[in-house]
Scaffold this motif. Structure first.
Motif, short mmCIF file in Angstrom:
data_model
loop_
_atom_site.label_atom_id
_atom_site.label_comp_id
_atom_site.label_asym_id
_atom_site.label_seq_id
_atom_site.Cartn_x
_atom_site.Cartn_y
_atom_site.Cartn_z
N GLY A 69 14.62 76.88 40.45
CA GLY A 69 14.77 75.64 40.00
C GLY A 69 13.34 74.66 39.96
N HIS A 70 12.37 75.01 40.54
CA HIS A 70 11.16 74.31 40.37
C HIS A 70 10.62 74.47 38.82
CE1 HIS A 70 11.02 74.09 44.44
NE2 HIS A 70 10.08 72.98 44.39
N VAL A 71 10.07 73.19 38.41
CA VAL A 71 9.32 73.12 37.49
C VAL A 71 7.78 73.31 37.96
CG1 VAL A 71 8.36 71.79 35.25
CG2 VAL A 71 10.78 71.83 35.99
N GLY A 72 7.29 74.44 37.25
CA GLY A 72 5.88 74.64 37.64
C GLY A 72 4.81 73.86 36.92
N ARG A 73 3.66 73.85 37.24
CA ARG A 73 2.66 72.82 36.95
C ARG A 73 2.74 72.62 35.53
NH1 ARG A 73 -2.77 74.20 39.61
NH2 ARG A 73 -1.47 75.93 40.17
N MET A 74 2.87 71.41 34.78
CA MET A 74 2.99 71.49 33.52
C MET A 74 1.44 70.84 33.21
SD MET A 74 6.43 69.62 32.47
CE MET A 74 5.57 68.82 31.30
N ALA A 75 0.87 71.27 31.90
CA ALA A 75 -0.01 70.86 31.33
C ALA A 75 -0.28 70.61 29.86
CB ALA A 75 -1.38 71.89 31.69
N VAL A 76 -0.74 69.37 29.53
CA VAL A 76 -0.90 68.99 28.18
C VAL A 76 -2.57 68.45 28.02
CG1 VAL A 76 -0.39 67.19 26.24
CG2 VAL A 76 1.44 68.02 28.36
N LEU A 77 -2.95 68.89 26.64
CA LEU A 77 -4.24 68.69 26.45
C LEU A 77 -4.51 67.41 26.20
CD1 LEU A 77 -5.30 71.28 23.72
CD2 LEU A 77 -5.70 71.61 25.97
N ALA A 78 -5.81 66.73 26.83
CA ALA A 78 -6.06 65.14 26.75
C ALA A 78 -5.71 64.46 25.30
CB ALA A 78 -7.28 65.04 27.22
N SER A 79 -5.99 65.57 24.17
CA SER A 79 -6.34 64.98 22.85
C SER A 79 -4.65 64.63 22.46
CB SER A 79 -6.73 66.09 22.00
OG SER A 79 -6.03 67.29 21.95
N ILE A 89 8.30 69.25 26.65
CA ILE A 89 8.42 70.58 27.48
C ILE A 89 9.33 70.50 28.47
CG2 ILE A 89 7.08 71.96 28.80
CD1 ILE A 89 4.57 71.50 26.92
N LEU A 90 9.10 69.25 29.17
CA LEU A 90 10.16 69.13 30.25
C LEU A 90 11.52 69.26 29.97
CD1 LEU A 90 10.11 68.43 33.29
CD2 LEU A 90 9.95 66.17 32.69
N ARG A 91 11.91 68.61 29.00
CA ARG A 91 13.40 68.37 28.33
C ARG A 91 13.81 70.07 27.96
NH1 ARG A 91 16.11 68.83 23.92
NH2 ARG A 91 14.38 69.07 22.65
N LYS A 92 13.09 70.62 27.38
CA LYS A 92 13.44 72.10 27.29
C LYS A 92 13.53 72.94 28.28
CE LYS A 92 12.65 72.22 22.62
NZ LYS A 92 13.82 72.54 21.55
N LEU A 93 12.57 72.79 29.43
CA LEU A 93 12.82 73.56 30.62
C LEU A 93 13.96 72.98 31.33
CD1 LEU A 93 9.10 73.57 31.65
CD2 LEU A 93 10.37 75.56 30.78
N MET A 94 14.27 71.64 31.60
CA MET A 94 15.65 71.08 32.15
C MET A 94 16.78 71.74 31.33
SD MET A 94 14.57 67.39 33.53
CE MET A 94 14.37 66.52 31.95
N GLU A 95 16.98 71.71 30.02
CA GLU A 95 17.93 72.20 29.44
C GLU A 95 18.38 73.81 29.62
OE1 GLU A 95 17.25 72.05 25.26
OE2 GLU A 95 17.59 69.84 25.10
N GLN A 96 17.09 74.59 29.95
CA GLN A 96 17.33 75.95 30.35
C GLN A 96 17.80 75.87 31.84
OE1 GLN A 96 17.22 78.69 28.47
NE2 GLN A 96 17.07 77.09 27.04
#
Length: 144
Positions: A69-79, A89-96
């Motif tokens: 049930g942990h969300v592992g480190r998320m990363a988004v490019l600075a741009s 991304i977080l919403r999709k993982l929480m839905e799953q």
């Protein structure tokens, strides 16, 4: 870039490894200076991985959902930060997580991202701690 200008693909490590590592290397190793040997923990074949792509098919963000049930480190490019990529991304993982029956999603947020996770409904559940030399906060969100 608005939310509609990218897509999130879910899958296993084998199918998303190349794209996930591209983003993780850019954010964690190159931007934040985390030693590469501490960063390559994402290759857990038991996780559900997520990669966000822009309209030209380039990977711009990543995250993963661990079996516990942990969300592992998320990363988004600075741009593309601040344009809804991380939230999607977080919403999709929480839905799953909710679909598989998890009642709570947990994560260790970099302290600099605390406001983002609070906006997404997460609350602090532990003390601030150091991981790879960066202050983190244990947080969770009730999915029920």
């Amino acid at each position: 870039m608005a939310t509609s200008e990218f897509t999130v693909r879910l899958g296993d490590w084998g199918s998303l490894q190349h794209d996930a590592q591209f983003v993780r290397k850019a954010v964690f190793v190159e931007e934040q200076g985390i030693p590469a040997e501490l960063e390559w923990d994402a290759n857990d074949v038991n996780c559900l991985h997520a990669v966000a792509y822009n309209t030209t098919g380039e990977p711009v963000g990543t995250g993963r959902l661990l079996p516990d049930g942990h969300v592992g480190r998320m990363a988004v490019l600075a741009s593309v930060r601040g344009n809804g990529v991380g939230a999607e991304i977080l919403r999709k993982l929480m839905e799953q997580a909710k679909t598989r029956g998890d009642g709570i999603v947990m994560l260790n947020a970099q302290q600099s991202a605390e406001a983002f996770y609070r906006k997404e409904g997460f609350v602090q559940v532990g003390e601030i701690f150091e991981e790879a030399g960066i202050p983190h906060i244990a947080m969770q969100k009730n999915l029920l």
